[in-house]
Design an enzyme around this catalytic site. Sequence first.
Site, PDB file in Angstrom:
ATOM      1  CE  LYS A 120      47.942  36.324  42.248  1.00 43.56           C
ATOM      2  NZ  LYS A 120      47.370  37.639  42.468  1.00 43.56           N
ATOM      3  CG  ASP A 138      42.592  35.166  40.674  1.00 45.23           C
ATOM      4  OD1 ASP A 138      41.550  34.574  41.101  1.00 45.23           O
ATOM      5  OD2 ASP A 138      42.637  35.830  39.247  1.00 45.23           O
TER       6      ASP A 138
END
Length: 213
Positions: A120, A138
């Site tokens: 991420k 997220d």
Amino acid sequence: MNKDKRIAILTRLREHNPHPTTELEYNSSFELLIAVLLSAQATDVGVNKATRKLFAAANTPAAMLALGVDGVKEYIKTIGLFNAKAENIIKTCTILVNQHQGAVPEDREALEALPGVGRKTANVVLNTAFGWPTIAVDTHIFRVANRTKFAPGKTVRAVEDRLEKVIPAEFKVDAHHWFILHGRYTCIARKPRCGSCLIEDLCEFKQKTSDEV
């Protein structure tokens, strides 16, 4: 959700916010990397408050190394998990200096090899600093993708892969930011603000609310 509806959603989000970006404050790819490292389990507001002072004191890997772990901790102690994050920042800066001439590498594998940097974080840096069409999923993006039925998936990676597949190239660089901001301010976790939602009529969430912001 069909292709036409997805394009309509993306078009509307683009018209509302043509040039989206992260709410983290940064002036270089290095500052962005550090800010994203600090943002895990922390708010952007809290990170920005800490990094304003941290980056004033050290905004390069070499300068950060000069602060040392204890020095970094003093600047970030208001942020959750600051002990581990300070350790990772110093380890990351060591690698950047020793292996990358002090520069943040524009390479997924090299980024993910940095302590504290997962997929991420690498996606955020590649997208925001280097303009790659990556999508960092997220909690906000995961929620919006599933709730709207835009790109449902049971795992973060499944949602990322689905988004990569269904978002047309012209929208891909900015989609990450549109979905985060939508999840942060409108399609919020506990009770979505459907009454003030830009894409309410296109969303396939069945339990819509009438609440406005």
